[in-house]
Design a protein around this motif. Structure first.
Motif, short mmCIF file in Angstrom:
data_model
loop_
_atom_site.label_atom_id
_atom_site.label_comp_id
_atom_site.label_asym_id
_atom_site.label_seq_id
_atom_site.Cartn_x
_atom_site.Cartn_y
_atom_site.Cartn_z
N GLY A 115 13.94 5.85 -9.32
CA GLY A 115 13.69 7.25 -8.98
C GLY A 115 14.89 8.12 -9.20
O GLY A 115 15.90 7.72 -9.79
N SER A 116 14.79 9.34 -8.71
CA SER A 116 15.90 10.28 -8.73
C SER A 116 15.61 11.40 -7.75
O SER A 116 14.46 11.64 -7.37
N GLY A 117 16.67 12.08 -7.33
CA GLY A 117 16.54 13.28 -6.53
C GLY A 117 15.81 13.10 -5.21
O GLY A 117 15.73 12.01 -4.65
N CYS A 118 15.26 14.21 -4.73
CA CYS A 118 14.67 14.22 -3.39
C CYS A 118 13.44 13.33 -3.29
O CYS A 118 13.18 12.74 -2.24
N TYR A 119 12.66 13.22 -4.38
CA TYR A 119 11.48 12.36 -4.31
C TYR A 119 11.88 10.89 -4.22
O TYR A 119 11.26 10.10 -3.51
N GLY A 120 12.94 10.52 -4.93
CA GLY A 120 13.44 9.15 -4.83
C GLY A 120 13.98 8.86 -3.44
O GLY A 120 13.77 7.77 -2.88
N VAL A 121 14.67 9.84 -2.85
CA VAL A 121 15.19 9.68 -1.49
C VAL A 121 14.04 9.51 -0.50
O VAL A 121 14.09 8.66 0.41
N ALA A 122 12.99 10.30 -0.66
CA ALA A 122 11.82 10.18 0.23
C ALA A 122 11.19 8.80 0.12
O ALA A 122 10.81 8.19 1.12
N ALA A 123 11.08 8.30 -1.12
CA ALA A 123 10.49 6.97 -1.31
C ALA A 123 11.35 5.89 -0.67
O ALA A 123 10.83 4.93 -0.06
N LEU A 124 12.68 6.03 -0.78
CA LEU A 124 13.58 5.06 -0.15
C LEU A 124 13.41 5.08 1.37
O LEU A 124 13.36 4.03 2.02
N GLN A 125 13.32 6.26 1.94
CA GLN A 125 13.12 6.37 3.39
C GLN A 125 11.81 5.70 3.81
O GLN A 125 11.76 5.02 4.85
N ALA A 126 10.77 5.88 3.01
CA ALA A 126 9.48 5.26 3.34
C ALA A 126 9.57 3.74 3.29
O ALA A 126 9.02 3.04 4.16
N LEU A 127 10.26 3.21 2.29
CA LEU A 127 10.43 1.76 2.19
C LEU A 127 11.21 1.23 3.38
O LEU A 127 10.86 0.18 3.96
N GLN A 128 12.26 1.92 3.77
CA GLN A 128 13.06 1.48 4.91
C GLN A 128 12.27 1.57 6.21
O GLN A 128 12.37 0.68 7.07
N ARG A 129 11.48 2.61 6.38
CA ARG A 129 10.64 2.75 7.58
C ARG A 129 9.62 1.62 7.67
O ARG A 129 9.25 1.18 8.77
N ALA A 130 9.16 1.15 6.50
CA ALA A 130 8.15 0.09 6.47
C ALA A 130 8.76 -1.29 6.63
O ALA A 130 8.03 -2.29 6.67
N GLY A 131 10.09 -1.37 6.69
CA GLY A 131 10.75 -2.66 6.83
C GLY A 131 10.79 -3.46 5.55
O GLY A 131 10.93 -4.69 5.57
N VAL A 132 10.69 -2.77 4.40
CA VAL A 132 10.74 -3.43 3.10
C VAL A 132 12.20 -3.46 2.62
O VAL A 132 12.88 -2.44 2.63
N THR A 133 12.67 -4.62 2.22
CA THR A 133 14.03 -4.76 1.71
C THR A 133 14.12 -4.19 0.30
O THR A 133 13.27 -4.48 -0.55
N VAL A 134 15.16 -3.42 0.07
CA VAL A 134 15.37 -2.83 -1.27
C VAL A 134 16.70 -3.37 -1.81
O VAL A 134 17.77 -2.85 -1.48
N PRO A 135 16.65 -4.42 -2.62
CA PRO A 135 17.90 -5.00 -3.13
C PRO A 135 18.54 -4.19 -4.25
O PRO A 135 19.73 -4.32 -4.51
N LEU A 136 17.76 -3.35 -4.92
CA LEU A 136 18.28 -2.63 -6.08
C LEU A 136 17.53 -1.31 -6.24
O LEU A 136 16.30 -1.25 -6.12
N VAL A 137 18.29 -0.27 -6.52
CA VAL A 137 17.71 1.04 -6.85
C VAL A 137 18.18 1.42 -8.25
O VAL A 137 19.38 1.42 -8.53
N VAL A 138 17.24 1.74 -9.13
CA VAL A 138 17.55 2.20 -10.48
C VAL A 138 17.31 3.70 -10.53
O VAL A 138 16.21 4.16 -10.23
#
Length: 660
Positions: A7-30
């Motif tokens: 992702g990129s920008g604010c939409y990517g940040v929103a998606a990251l927040q959603a993943l973290q809220r759901a308890g999903v591990t994010v090992p890598l962000v492109v």
């Protein structure tokens, strides 16, 4: 459960927040190259890094072997794209259990990279977000969940994106909970009501006043804070900090007329089509007062009128006056009459008015990883063009015409351009070769004539040595004459059906000399001299349109005569990506990719059909890319390559008859 976020920008940040809220591990962000701190908040890269997440920057992870290996080693079960400006390969998302996209519109409306900007510019009162399955064609995946978002009257793009980000988080909460629970997301296909809008650019921020007050205000909202609004006052460009309606309806003055200047407050009051607006400008050099004093007592104007109006041209234009018939509009409904192939981007010349020449654009730099079209892709396209004739998809049972061109010189192709052309002719395709004529060897000429290449067009742009050295910088005039003479001589000797043309751009340096240039080349024996309009490719280049020597239009776009290109031609770059037309040399559109899809699939697909429907219904000017096209007026339903080939064939046959 692990997820790869792209992702990129604010939409990517929103998606990251959603993943973290759901308890999903994010090992890598492109992140894509457009990810940066700015008007819409912190970059995704900085937010991920602050959370201790590894990041990588790439616009094409599949082609980055190290990154592709890193993604494979992470073995993510979820792939999520949100605001990602690069390429998403099917190889990547097919390796995951669930591949999702979060898009900031209610798909299929507002496909493309800047949906919120265009929703505001178009005066929408509602937009929304879509969580969909990733698909091969951007923004076309099956819909899983949508959330509507109301647009307030005072929302600019920053305010709207804040709402859309909240909606993305809310929707992903639901979808990710289902995925974590083991459920496969239920999805349905998108409807046929597709609209597509390209990325907004600085050009889209230009505020004109020959529109309603509401339209002027909507455009300001849609480009604020990015790419930013600006206008011009007496030829000087000023960024706009604020814009507001000022008064009621009024039709008693010319749109764009500056009614009041307050240089202390850095404000001007401007007449719109139906009222007035007040603008606060950036004027660090204190130019407003000086301009007002210079023109005191004279009417002054802001917001240049559209430069694309046929009515502004001097002289009589030879318009395609009548709307094309239904038969003309549907003749090539099954398959394009011509496939324009960008086979090469490197060039051995430095022509000052070529859109690809460094200084005119940076397009060649963008194709550093794909300087030439691969032989495999070329042959796939040729096979399909030949098949079109055998299957009766084109009138007369002939194959589609392969127009071999590009951002450089086709004869530089390392596989051997003559080998590729011979293959294309062998499978039934027609072939039109564009070249600067500088690299032909005797065996190239023999091979091209032996396989009956349908047409060879040499771009010459001059009829004398001195002019040629300027307009075709880096090439040899003597070698050009030798090549053209040899082509004509061998074609006549072998009676090959190949037609030989030269082309000249009617630009300032040859103004008034076209007849003598034509005589020179006809005396040398060519079949046709094509005199081309001077094109600029709009915001894709820095070319000065004032160097044109022939601004008269062929086509009356002001009366909604559709552009013929979406009905006749398909353009493909060296990577296989299909753009909507030759104007889009900057690659802002993406109609599909011929490495994964067929020509017919893309040509008859929803995107091309939408584009054609808009033009057929007289709404082509509502498409942003078409609205900014300065070259639409030079397209023609009558003055086209078929007319040129007919003229060339007639002259060739006449010369043969005379020789006998």
């Amino acid at each position: 459960m692990q997820a790869l976020l792209m992702g990129s920008g604010c939409y990517g940040v929103a998606a990251l927040q959603a993943l973290q809220r759901a308890g999903v591990t994010v090992p890598l962000v492109v992140v894509s190259s457009d990810d940066a701190n700015g008007a819409y908040g912190p970059s995704l890269e900085s937010v991920a890094a602050a959370s201790g997440i590894e990041t990588a920057r790439s616009d094409d992870p599949h082609r980055d072997s190290a990154l592709a290996a890193r993604i494979a080693s992470a073995a993510p079960e979820i792939m999520l794209c949100a605001g990602y400006g690069g390429k998403t390969s099917t190889h990547l998302f097919k390796a995951t259990r669930v591949a999702l996209q979060a898009h900031a519109s209610l798909l299929p409306k507002y496909r493309g990279p800047s949906p919120s900007n265009w929703a505001l510019i178009n005066g929408e009162r509602e937009t929304g977000i879509t969580v969909a399955k990733l698909a091969r064609q951007p923004d076309s995946g099956d819909v899983i969940l949508q959330r509507a978002v109301a647009i307030a009257a005072d929302d600019d793009d920053a305010a709207l994106r804040t709402k859309l980000c909240d909606a993305i988080i809310s929707a992903l909460d639901v979808v990710l909970a289902a995925v974590k629970g083991g459920a496969a997301p239920i999805a349905h296909a998108q409807s046929e009501e597709i609209t597509f809008f390209p990325a907004v650019t600085k050009r889209d921020g230009h505020i004109r006043f020959d529109q309603s007050t509401e339209s002027v205000r909507n455009r300001f909202r849609g480009v604020t804070p990015h790419p930013g609004a600006y206008t011009d006052y007496c030829g000087i460009e000023f960024p706009i900090l604020a814009l507001a309606a000022d008064g009621g309806s009024a039709y008693d003055d010319l749109p764009g007329r500056v009614l009041f200047v307050d240089d202390a407050a850095k404000e001007i009051r401007v007449k719109t089509l139906d009222g007035t607006v007040r603008l606060r400008l950036v004027d660090e050099l204190n130019r407003l007062g000086a301009i007002a004093r210079l023109h005191e007592g004279q009417p002054t104007f802001a917001g240049k009128a559209t430069p694309f109006s046929a009515a502004s041209a001097d002289g009589e234009a030879e318009y395609d006056v009548e709307m094309p018939t239904d038969e003309e509009l549907s003749t090539y409904g099954e398959f394009p009459d011509m496939v324009v192939m960008a086979v090469a981007y490197p060039c051995n010349a430095h022509c000052p008015n070529c859109p690809y020449t460094p200084g005119n654009s940076d397009i060649r730099l963008k194709y550093g990883d794909a300087s030439f079209m691969s032989p495999e892709l070329f042959e796939k396209i040729a096979d399909e063009c030949g098949e079109a004739g055998r299957r009766g998809w084109l009138p007369g049972g002939v194959g589609s015409m392969l127009r071999i061109t590009g951002g450089g010189e086709p004869m530089l192709h390392p596989h051997g351009m003559t080998n590729l052309i011979a293959y294309a002719k062998g499978v039934g395709a027609r072939v039109y070769l564009n070249s600067n004529g500088s690299l032909f060897k005797d065996d190239d000429i023999e091979r091209l004539l032996e396989c009956h290449t349908d047409n060879i067009e040499i771009s010459v742009d001059a009829g004398d040595r001195v002019t040629y050295a300027i307009v075709r910088k880096g090439l040899s005039w003597d070698h050009l004459l030798q090549t053209v003479s040899r082509l004509v001589e061998r074609r006549n000797a072998t009676r090959s059906l190949t037609t030989i043309e030269v082309s000249v751009i009617n630009q300032e340096i040859v103004s008034g000399r076209i007849p003598e240039i034509e005589r020179f080349w006809y005396d040398l024996g060519v079949d046709n001299v094509i005199v081309r309009k001077f094109l600029t490719w709009g915001s894709s280049t820095n070319i000065d349109p004032n160097t044109s020597a022939d601004p008269l239009p062929y086509l009356d776009r002001d009366n909604a005569i559709p552009c013929p290109y979406p009905f006749h031609r398909l353009n493909v770059d060296s990577r296989g990506k299909v753009e909507v037309c030759g104007f889009d040399i900057g690659g802002r559109t993406n109609m599909g990719n011929l490495k994964q899809q067929t020509i017919r699939e893309i040509w008859r697909g929803a995107m091309f059909e939408w584009w054609r429907t808009m033009h057929r219904s007289g709404k082509g000017g509502d498409i942003p890319l078409c609205a900014e096209c300065p070259d639409w007026k030079y397209r023609s339903w009558r003055h086209n390559y078929r007319k040129a080939l007919t003229n060339a064939q007639s002259r060739r046959d006449a010369s043969w008859a005379t020789a006998e």
